[in-house]
Design an enzyme around this catalytic site. Structure first.
Site, mmCIF file in Angstrom:
data_model
loop_
_atom_site.group_PDB
_atom_site.id
_atom_site.type_symbol
_atom_site.label_atom_id
_atom_site.label_comp_id
_atom_site.label_asym_id
_atom_site.label_seq_id
_atom_site.Cartn_x
_atom_site.Cartn_y
_atom_site.Cartn_z
ATOM 1 N N LYS A 51 0.838 -1.202 0.000
ATOM 2 C CA LYS A 51 0.000 0.000 0.000
ATOM 3 C C LYS A 51 0.879 1.261 0.000
ATOM 4 C CE LYS A 51 -3.712 -2.493 2.389
ATOM 5 N NZ LYS A 51 -4.612 -2.521 3.566
ATOM 6 N N TYR B 256 -12.022 -2.827 -3.375
ATOM 7 C CA TYR B 256 -12.554 -3.000 -2.019
ATOM 8 C C TYR B 256 -14.084 -2.973 -1.987
ATOM 9 C CZ TYR B 256 -8.021 -2.773 0.417
ATOM 10 O OH TYR B 256 -6.754 -3.045 0.909
ATOM 11 N N PHE C 192 -15.396 2.943 7.581
ATOM 12 C CA PHE C 192 -14.008 3.332 7.277
ATOM 13 C C PHE C 192 -13.720 3.362 5.772
ATOM 14 C CE2 PHE C 192 -13.871 -1.299 8.213
ATOM 15 C CZ PHE C 192 -13.321 -1.794 7.030
ATOM 16 N N ARG D 181 -1.427 -14.848 3.415
ATOM 17 C CA ARG D 181 -2.187 -14.191 4.496
ATOM 18 C C ARG D 181 -1.446 -14.340 5.826
ATOM 19 N NH1 ARG D 181 -6.564 -10.773 3.740
ATOM 20 N NH2 ARG D 181 -7.466 -11.508 5.689
ATOM 21 N N THR E 5 -5.282 -8.445 10.228
ATOM 22 C CA THR E 5 -5.643 -7.119 9.698
ATOM 23 C C THR E 5 -5.243 -6.006 10.668
ATOM 24 O OG1 THR E 5 -7.517 -8.180 8.621
ATOM 25 C CG2 THR E 5 -7.591 -5.776 8.797
ATOM 26 N N ARG F 70 2.891 -7.262 8.908
ATOM 27 C CA ARG F 70 2.196 -6.224 9.692
ATOM 28 C C ARG F 70 2.710 -6.200 11.134
ATOM 29 N NH1 ARG F 70 -3.686 -7.815 7.132
ATOM 30 N NH2 ARG F 70 -3.700 -6.356 5.388
ATOM 31 N N ASN G 50 -1.828 -0.227 7.342
ATOM 32 C CA ASN G 50 -1.306 -1.582 7.612
ATOM 33 C C ASN G 50 -0.495 -2.196 6.455
ATOM 34 O OD1 ASN G 50 -3.398 -2.308 5.973
ATOM 35 N ND2 ASN G 50 -4.365 -3.733 7.392
ATOM 36 N N HIS H 165 -1.658 -5.634 1.295
ATOM 37 C CA HIS H 165 -2.895 -6.375 1.038
ATOM 38 C C HIS H 165 -2.530 -7.764 0.535
ATOM 39 C CE1 HIS H 165 -6.745 -7.545 -0.769
ATOM 40 N NE2 HIS H 165 -6.012 -7.957 -1.791
ATOM 41 N N GLU I 288 -8.952 -10.428 -8.248
ATOM 42 C CA GLU I 288 -8.054 -9.285 -8.054
ATOM 43 C C GLU I 288 -6.954 -9.258 -9.122
ATOM 44 O OE1 GLU I 288 -8.868 -9.161 -3.240
ATOM 45 O OE2 GLU I 288 -6.916 -9.854 -3.939
HETATM 46 P P1 DAT Z 1 -7.450 -7.486 5.151
HETATM 47 O O1 DAT Z 1 -6.695 -6.354 4.520
HETATM 48 O O2 DAT Z 1 -6.664 -8.106 6.269
HETATM 49 O O3 DAT Z 1 -7.959 -8.493 4.148
HETATM 50 P P2 DAT Z 1 -10.151 -6.437 5.263
HETATM 51 O O4 DAT Z 1 -10.312 -6.971 3.880
HETATM 52 O O5 DAT Z 1 -11.196 -6.770 6.264
HETATM 53 O O6 DAT Z 1 -8.742 -6.862 5.873
HETATM 54 O O7 DAT Z 1 -10.040 -4.864 5.198
HETATM 55 C C1 DAT Z 1 -9.348 -4.214 4.148
HETATM 56 C C2 DAT Z 1 -8.564 -3.061 4.714
HETATM 57 O O8 DAT Z 1 -9.465 -2.109 5.274
HETATM 58 C C3 DAT Z 1 -7.638 -3.422 5.864
HETATM 59 O O9 DAT Z 1 -6.397 -3.922 5.425
HETATM 60 C C4 DAT Z 1 -7.494 -2.110 6.561
HETATM 61 C C5 DAT Z 1 -8.865 -1.487 6.399
HETATM 62 N N1 DAT Z 1 -9.686 -1.766 7.591
HETATM 63 C C6 DAT Z 1 -10.247 -2.947 7.952
HETATM 64 N N2 DAT Z 1 -10.902 -2.849 9.119
HETATM 65 C C7 DAT Z 1 -10.744 -1.558 9.500
HETATM 66 C C8 DAT Z 1 -11.173 -0.809 10.622
HETATM 67 N N3 DAT Z 1 -11.899 -1.364 11.585
HETATM 68 N N4 DAT Z 1 -10.826 0.516 10.690
HETATM 69 C C9 DAT Z 1 -10.072 1.081 9.720
HETATM 70 N N5 DAT Z 1 -9.635 0.432 8.622
HETATM 71 C C10 DAT Z 1 -9.965 -0.861 8.517
HETATM 72 MG MG MG Z 2 -9.334 -8.280 2.592
#
Ligand code: DAT
Ligand code: MG
Length: 169
Positions: A29, A69, A77, A105, A111, A122, A132, A135, A146
């Protein structure tokens, strides 16, 4: 003639083996790019034995990121996530290898960085869920979606890695 047939058969065998390997979409990112972590993250995937099949640094824009996304579009968020993802270039990659989605992963870590184990990307490099660093696809199905979204046909290479025989039985 017989030798040529054997060679052809062998090369067909590795082509088949190669195409069967799982692929995952890993993206560094904007914070990871700015913090100079591209090399460190790539090195972890290389060291694990995965094969880099595609890579590009790009900033594809808001609409593209919203599509990436899309399943999170209802989350509070989401606007902040898109703004952050669009704040600079990302490094998009395809890594190939058996179990690359699951292992990828695990290498990324949870996450939320407070839940990410030390030793994960991370867990070693970040503190805030909104920054974080990377991805990784969460299933083989999302990886395929993707990869299609981020790379054009022909941009994902297929080649035999020289150490394939040392990584796989
Ligand atoms: P991951 O990236 O581990 O697959 P995700 O798909 O649930 O997690 O979410 C995508 C991204 O969105 C994640 O890397 C960071 C952001 N995100 C997720 N939960 C969040 C939260 N509670 N507050 C802020 N950003 C968040
Ligand atoms: Mg995800």
């Amino acid at each position: 003639m017989k030798q040529m047939q054997i060679a052809r058969k062998a090369s067909f065998k590795w082509l088949v083996e190669n195409s069967k390997r799982e692929q995952t979409f890993i993206m560094i990112k904007p914070d990871g790019v700015q913090r100079g972590l591209i090399g460190k993250i790539i090195q972890r995937f290389e060291k694990r034995g995965f094969k880099l099949s595609a890579l590009k640094v790009c900033q594809p824009g808001k609409a593209h990121l919203e599509e990436h996304y899309a399943d999170l579009s209802k989350k509070g968020f989401f606007p902040g996530l898109i703004e952050y993802m669009n704040s600079g270039p990302v490094c998009a990659m395809v890594w190939s290898g058996d179990h690359s989605v699951t292992i990828g992963r695990k290498m990324l870590g949870a996450t939320k960085p407070e839940d990410s184990a030390p030793g994960t990307i991370r867990g070693d490099f970040c503190i805030d869920v909104g920054r974080n660093i990377c991805h990784g696809s969460d299933s083989v199905e999302s990886a395929q979606k993707e990869i299609k979204l981020w790379f054009k046909e022909g941009e994902v290479t297929s080649y035999k890695h020289h150490s394939q025989g040392w990584v796989y039985e």
